[in-house]
Write a protein that holds these residues in place. Sequence first.
Motif, PDB file in Angstrom:
ATOM      1  N   THR A  40       0.916  -1.283  -0.109  1.00  0.00           N
ATOM      2  CA  THR A  40      -0.144  -0.028  -0.241  1.00  0.00           C
ATOM      3  C   THR A  40       0.722   1.107  -0.114  1.00  0.00           C
ATOM      4  N   VAL A  41       1.967   1.317   0.942  1.00  0.00           N
ATOM      5  CA  VAL A  41       2.752   2.481   1.087  1.00  0.00           C
ATOM      6  C   VAL A  41       3.437   2.497  -0.005  1.00  0.00           C
ATOM      7  N   LEU A  42       4.045   1.382  -0.864  1.00  0.00           N
ATOM      8  CA  LEU A  42       4.833   1.374  -2.060  1.00  0.00           C
ATOM      9  C   LEU A  42       4.191   2.006  -3.214  1.00  0.00           C
ATOM     10  N   ALA A  43       3.056   1.430  -3.405  1.00  0.00           N
ATOM     11  CA  ALA A  43       2.298   1.789  -4.552  1.00  0.00           C
ATOM     12  C   ALA A  43       1.877   3.324  -4.529  1.00  0.00           C
ATOM     13  N   ARG A  44       1.585   3.699  -3.278  1.00  0.00           N
ATOM     14  CA  ARG A  44       1.271   5.370  -2.779  1.00  0.00           C
ATOM     15  C   ARG A  44       2.487   6.216  -3.389  1.00  0.00           C
ATOM     16  N   GLU A  45       3.697   5.532  -3.149  1.00  0.00           N
ATOM     17  CA  GLU A  45       4.846   6.520  -3.185  1.00  0.00           C
ATOM     18  C   GLU A  45       5.155   6.527  -4.607  1.00  0.00           C
ATOM     19  N   PHE A  46       5.044   5.165  -5.539  1.00  0.00           N
ATOM     20  CA  PHE A  46       5.224   5.387  -6.950  1.00  0.00           C
ATOM     21  C   PHE A  46       3.948   5.953  -7.528  1.00  0.00           C
ATOM     22  N   GLY A  47       2.763   6.192  -7.048  1.00  0.00           N
ATOM     23  CA  GLY A  47       1.678   6.931  -7.780  1.00  0.00           C
ATOM     24  C   GLY A  47       0.992   5.591  -8.711  1.00  0.00           C
ATOM     25  N   VAL A  48       1.037   4.473  -8.255  1.00  0.00           N
ATOM     26  CA  VAL A  48       0.545   3.425  -9.085  1.00  0.00           C
ATOM     27  C   VAL A  48      -0.567   2.658  -8.418  1.00  0.00           C
ATOM     28  N   SER A  49      -1.176   1.714  -8.950  1.00  0.00           N
ATOM     29  CA  SER A  49      -1.946   0.941  -8.271  1.00  0.00           C
ATOM     30  C   SER A  49      -1.524  -0.178  -7.593  1.00  0.00           C
ATOM     31  N   ARG A  50      -2.071  -1.100  -6.650  1.00  0.00           N
ATOM     32  CA  ARG A  50      -1.370  -2.054  -6.128  1.00  0.00           C
ATOM     33  C   ARG A  50      -1.151  -3.196  -7.218  1.00  0.00           C
ATOM     34  N   SER A  51      -2.019  -3.437  -8.173  1.00  0.00           N
ATOM     35  CA  SER A  51      -1.942  -4.659  -9.047  1.00  0.00           C
ATOM     36  C   SER A  51      -0.860  -4.305 -10.135  1.00  0.00           C
TER      37      SER A  51
END
Length: 246
Positions: A40-51
Amino acid sequence: MIFSEKLWDNSQRYEIVLKKIRDMILSGELREEQKFPSETVLAREFGVSRSTLREALRILEDEGLIKRYQGVGTFVSRKPMIESGMEELISITRLIEKQGMKAGTKNISIIRTFPSEKEASIMKMSPEQEIYRVERVRTADNVPVVYCIDRIPVKFVKNEFEFKIESLFDYLQKDLGIYISYAVSDIIPVKAEIAEVYKKLNLKSRNDVVLLLEQLHYDDKDNPIFYSSNYFSPDKIKFCIVRKRK
């Protein structure tokens, strides 16, 4: 771990994430065994979806750059301590020593017993003929790297089996006068829970995949001499094969 740039390429977002993380690992910006933030944190930092993130992580795991453990997290993989080609048949002792490390042995067990049906079939011997079954953990600079099971027919051993040196190849040649000329090998990925290999190699999870190298070794007269099963720690040894086009 903070990623300053957002990734807004709608067509191939996972490829951008993949390249970014790969570059950070290969450059050393992300250290060996460093734990990643949650998805969740990593996806938010990259600005992408979890999928999208998961697709990038899946590829990185296939490449051996990261390890994912259910319920534990995602980690940067350790660089292998040992890298070797598979064209040359050498003992594990020599394989370790070629990397400039000290080869060692621990948890050795030698049992005189009868072969299983499978073992007898592979070694082309009668189930009534006894074998020595040798189990041990091989170490490189005291780090467990391979769990070995070797089966040697008793008929080849002149007296009692006295294995006092590291290399089985050396023991066979120097003490028994048997020169191992070649081996027929199978390479099989298996779960580390088999024979509790994960405990013997100090792996983090019983669900890790290890590389099983099964080999039947022959002497220079084409006689099958011994059958081995070697379980290699996936994050400590890397094998490569040079393939040439004819």
